[in-house]
Design an enzyme around this catalytic site. Structure first.
Site, PDB file in Angstrom:
ATOM      1  CG  ASN A   1      -0.198   0.817   4.622  1.00  0.00           C
ATOM      2  OD1 ASN A   1      -0.388  -0.393   4.609  1.00  0.00           O
ATOM      3  ND2 ASN A   1       1.001   1.362   4.699  1.00  0.00           N
ATOM      4  N   GLY A   2      -2.780  -0.979   6.088  1.00  0.00           N
ATOM      5  CA  GLY A   2      -2.731  -1.760   7.326  1.00  0.00           C
ATOM      6  C   GLY A   2      -3.966  -2.634   7.459  1.00  0.00           C
TER       7      GLY A   2
ATOM      8  NE  ARG B   1       4.675   1.622   0.667  1.00  0.00           N
ATOM      9  CZ  ARG B   1       5.308   1.766   1.824  1.00  0.00           C
ATOM     10  NH1 ARG B   1       6.504   2.301   1.841  1.00  0.00           N
ATOM     11  NH2 ARG B   1       4.759   1.406   2.951  1.00  0.00           N
TER      12      ARG B   1
ATOM     13  CD  GLU C   1      19.069 -13.303  -1.386  1.00  0.00           C
ATOM     14  OE1 GLU C   1      18.195 -13.736  -0.624  1.00  0.00           O
ATOM     15  OE2 GLU C   1      18.929 -12.254  -2.047  1.00  0.00           O
TER      16      GLU C   1
ATOM     17  CD1 TRP D   1       0.239  -6.370  -2.711  1.00  0.00           C
ATOM     18  CD2 TRP D   1      -0.368  -7.121  -0.687  1.00  0.00           C
ATOM     19  NE1 TRP D   1       0.655  -7.670  -2.603  1.00  0.00           N
ATOM     20  CE2 TRP D   1       0.301  -8.157  -1.373  1.00  0.00           C
ATOM     21  CE3 TRP D   1      -0.834  -7.376   0.598  1.00  0.00           C
ATOM     22  CZ2 TRP D   1       0.509  -9.409  -0.819  1.00  0.00           C
ATOM     23  CZ3 TRP D   1      -0.629  -8.632   1.150  1.00  0.00           C
ATOM     24  CH2 TRP D   1       0.042  -9.619   0.443  1.00  0.00           C
TER      25      TRP D   1
ATOM     26  CE  LYS E   1      16.439 -11.568  -4.574  1.00  0.00           C
ATOM     27  NZ  LYS E   1      16.697 -11.477  -3.205  1.00  0.00           N
TER      28      LYS E   1
ATOM     29  CG  HIS F   1      22.196 -35.910   6.442  1.00  0.00           C
ATOM     30  ND1 HIS F   1      22.427 -36.948   7.291  1.00  0.00           N
ATOM     31  CD2 HIS F   1      23.354 -35.214   6.380  1.00  0.00           C
ATOM     32  CE1 HIS F   1      23.660 -36.877   7.750  1.00  0.00           C
ATOM     33  NE2 HIS F   1      24.244 -35.827   7.206  1.00  0.00           N
TER      34      HIS F   1
ATOM     35  CE  LYS G   1      12.470  -2.936  -2.002  1.00  0.00           C
ATOM     36  NZ  LYS G   1      13.473  -4.002  -2.275  1.00  0.00           N
TER      37      LYS G   1
ATOM     38  CD  GLU H   1      12.317 -12.631  -3.943  1.00  0.00           C
ATOM     39  OE1 GLU H   1      11.575 -11.859  -3.353  1.00  0.00           O
ATOM     40  OE2 GLU H   1      13.552 -12.454  -4.040  1.00  0.00           O
TER      41      GLU H   1
ATOM     42  CB  CYS I   1      -0.934   0.093   1.193  1.00  0.00           C
ATOM     43  SG  CYS I   1      -2.177  -1.190   1.238  1.00  0.00           S
TER      44      CYS I   1
HETATM   45  C1  F6R Z   1      13.505 -10.892  -1.230  1.00  0.00           C
HETATM   46  C2  F6R Z   1      12.997  -9.780  -0.460  1.00  0.00           C
HETATM   47  C3  F6R Z   1      12.293 -10.076   0.817  1.00  0.00           C
HETATM   48  C4  F6R Z   1      12.688  -9.054   1.892  1.00  0.00           C
HETATM   49  C5  F6R Z   1      11.829  -9.253   3.139  1.00  0.00           C
HETATM   50  C6  F6R Z   1      12.218  -8.313   4.256  1.00  0.00           C
HETATM   51  O1  F6R Z   1      14.113 -10.462  -2.399  1.00  0.00           O
HETATM   52  O2  F6R Z   1      13.118  -8.650  -0.851  1.00  0.00           O
HETATM   53  O3  F6R Z   1      12.523 -11.380   1.244  1.00  0.00           O
HETATM   54  O4  F6R Z   1      14.047  -9.216   2.176  1.00  0.00           O
HETATM   55  O5  F6R Z   1      10.479  -9.044   2.809  1.00  0.00           O
HETATM   56  O6  F6R Z   1      12.046  -6.984   3.868  1.00  0.00           O
HETATM   57  P1  F6R Z   1      12.720  -5.809   4.671  1.00  0.00           P
HETATM   58  O7  F6R Z   1      14.201  -5.951   4.485  1.00  0.00           O
HETATM   59  O8  F6R Z   1      12.184  -4.554   4.071  1.00  0.00           O
HETATM   60  O9  F6R Z   1      12.330  -5.999   6.105  1.00  0.00           O
END
Ligand code: F6R
Length: 616
Positions: free
Chosen positions: A102-103, A27, A485, A76, A489, A508, A611, A492, A2
């Site tokens: 928002n929330g 976001r 990680e 969102w 990536k 294992h 985001k 996502e 949002c």
């Molecule tokens: C992955 C990604 C998310 C954020 C997670 C935490 O690419 O961006 O896994 O790392 O949502 O977000 P923040 O760092 O804003 O708390």
């Protein structure tokens, strides 16, 4: 999650709102809307499910008037699907007031029942409309927007940022926040509100972060901040370090491509000012005092997603350097058990946005239990650093692409600086050892540049593999979180099944997944730095190769042991063993980004993701 924008001033507020919402697109959202009040007190609005362009097209077909007061929102979906009807703003009081949110309002069902019994009608399935209808009722009772707003927010439970306008009070936007972000932009003869500074940084760099349970009213010439009871609150303006162009793509094909390329700067800027004459010192920690740092008995890192993987990397370094036990916990797991916390515990939260709800709540909980909390954060004025005892900002600059890249390397950098600071204060490393680690860290930006030069090759690999359905990632020691990680990536960005494993865990269970042609990325530890681990990982490569895996090794320059067994080798420059993650992650980011592009996907805004995850 949002985006919220508010404006009062001489400009055409619709332009300000649409521009602000575009800057907040990162976001994540699935519908958008605006409401504008003109000087004659006419209120008009538009809202549509879909991307901002859908709203812009709607406004092209059915223009609304040009007023100097307005609110804009990207939603969102949480309560009620992403439809036109559920999009914000929500109207009430015979369409005289508009409200955005928002929330999540946790007591909305109870309030809705009360309002229904009072004869109210609802058009949407949202929790937000309840707040709008409640505000309408309070406005009819008081005839005063500020008082009606105070009465309304006092009835709400949960997390919310709310903004509202009323046609009978043109030239005013009121806002409130509890557990969700809201920042004021202070202009000259105009004022702004935004979920973060990106919403208005084009117009002003002077900002005020609104505190927990506070209300703001902006007019063109005045900003008033109070608590929910109307008592005045002192505010502290700050200057925003980002400029508007920092949030633009600058010629790159995507924000992510730009942000991946900016990683040498993200690391260098995070180091800047924190290494003086070869000695690490983080001035932001002064307020805690060295005695407090010496008396820490345990560190608990709380974070989510990529930020949690940065925490996992830092565990190896902080334990080795400062000899303090470090545990890393996903914030949402931490807050719903009864973690053992006392005044010897230091909680370190990691968050790019500084708004992740679970991380915020974990920090609050830990502080209530007596722990000190440090925030590693990338966003100035965000809620988590404000709710912490000290903030160590990463200076990665705005990260717009939804999936995190440059914030990750900046987080590891900040945490390593923190680890070295602790080691110095606690006397756990000699001056020579400290100096050697500092030199390694300072050399990282240039080494990342060398890794980026191989981007084209990694891109070709991704394009060859664009019809791959599953990719595995193996790593050991600090390479293990990098494997996690790399897999995250790829999930996502390219929507491909991917799993990361600790290489030692292979036998294992995960080895059962290996069948002919299965691609496996292996993050290989340095043969110089990890003389014991290197041969073990090379053995793992042989084991999976013998079962038909297609091995892509990420290995140090000059490591010849991997050559006979790997199908592809991506080289990273020589670095101390703890510093390899900052290099090895880069090809994995590029691989995921290129594979996403090869599949024609939206690399900056992957489906279903936001985001900033400001709801649980
Ligand atoms: C992955 C990604 C998310 C954020 C997670 C935490 O690419 O961006 O896994 O790392 O949502 O977000 P923040 O760092 O804003 O708390």
């Amino acid at each position: 999650m949002c985006g919220i924008v508010g404006y009062v001033g001489e400009r055409n507020s619709l332009d300000v709102l649409m521009g602000g919402l575009r800057r907040l697109e990162y976001r994540g959202y699935d519908s958008a809307g605006v409401a504008v009040v003109d000087d004659e007190g006419d209120l008009e609005f538009a809202k549509r499910a879909g991307k901002l362009q859908v709203l812009a097209d709607e406004l092209g077909r059915h223009p609304i008037h040009r007023g100097g007061t307005g609110i804009g929102h990207t939603r969102w979906a949480t309560h009620g699907g992403p439809t036109d009807r559920n999009a914000h703003p929500h109207l009430a009081d015979d369409d005289k007031l508009a409200l955005i949110h928002n929330g999540i309002i946790e007591n909305f069902s109870e309030l809705k029942e009360e309002l229904l019994a009072d004869g109210a009608e609802f058009l949407s399935e949202t929790d937000t409309e309840v707040a709008a209808v409640l505000l309408g009722r309070e406005y009819r009772a008081t005839g005063d927007l500020r008082e009606a707003f105070r009465r309304t927010v006092r009835r709400l439970e949960g997390a919310f940022t709310l903004l509202a306008v009323h046609k009978d009070e043109p030239g005013v936007v009121v806002g409130a926040r509890r557990n969700s972000p809201l920042v004021i932009g202070l202009g000259d003869g105009e004022n702004f509100l935004g979920s973060d500074v990106a919403a208005f940084v084009e117009f002003t760099k002077r900002a005020v972060a609104i505190g927990q349970d506070q209300i703001v009213a902006i007019t063109a010439g005045e900003v008033t901040v109070t608590d929910f009871d109307g008592n005045a609150v002192e505010v502290e303006p700050f200057d925003v370090a980002w400029d508007a162009s920092a949030a633009e793509k600058g010629g790159w094909s995507s924000f992510m491509a730009k942000e991946v390329a900016e990683q040498p700067d993200a690391v260098a800027n995070t180091i800047r000012g924190r290494i003086v004459d070869g000695v690490v010192s983080i001035p932001e920690l002064d307020q805690l005092g060295d005695d407090a740092l010496r008396s820490i008995r345990r560190i608990t890192v709380v974070a989510c997603g990529t930020a949690a993987y940065a925490g996992m990397v830092s565990k190896y370094a902080i334990e080795q350097w400062a000899r303090i036990p470090v545990e890393v916990e996903l914030s949402h797991e931490f807050r719903y058990r009864e973690p053992v916390i006392d005044d010897g515990t230091l909680v370190v939260s990691i968050s790019q946005s500084g708004e992740t709800m679970d991380t915020l709540m974990a920090v609050k909980y830990a502080r209530e239990q007596g722990a000190k909390a440090i925030s590693v954060c990338n966003t100035q004025g965000a809620t988590i650093p404000r709710e912490s005892d000290a903030a160590v900002y990463t200076h990665a600059g705005p990260e717009v692409a939804v999936a995190s890249t440059k914030a990750f390397v900046a987080q590891i950098t900040a945490l390593y600086l923190f680890g070295l600071h602790l080691a110095r204060v606690r006397g756990t490393l000699s001056e020579e050892e400290l100096a050697a680690q500092v030199a390694e860290l300072q050399a990282i930006p240039e080494k990342i540049t060398t890794v980026l030069e191989q981007g084209e090759r990694v891109g070709e690999l991704a394009h060859w593999m664009s019809d791959t359905r599953s990719v595995l990632f193996l790593g050991r020691h600090v390479g293990y979180p990098i494997a996690l990680e790399g897999a995250l990536k790829l999930k996502e960005l390219a929507y491909i099944h991917a799993e990361g494993f600790a290489a030692g865990e292979l036998k294992h269970g995960p080895i059962a997944l290996i069948e002919p042609g299965q691609p496996v990325f292996v993050v290989v530890p340095s043969p110089r730095g990890s003389a014991t681990l290197h041969p073990k990982v090379v053995s793992n490569i042989q084991e999976i190769r013998a079962r038909g895996a297609r091995v892509i090794a990420i290995a140090e320059a000059g490591d010849a042991a991997v050559l006979p067994f790997a199908d592809e080798v991506i080289r990273i420059p020589l670095a101390g063993p703890l510093f390899e993650p900052l290099l090895a992650v880069v090809p994995l980011q590029i691989f995921a980004m290129e594979l996403s592009q090869a599949k024609g996907l939206d690399v900056d805004q992957p489906r279903n993701l936001a985001k900033s995850v400001t709801v649980e």
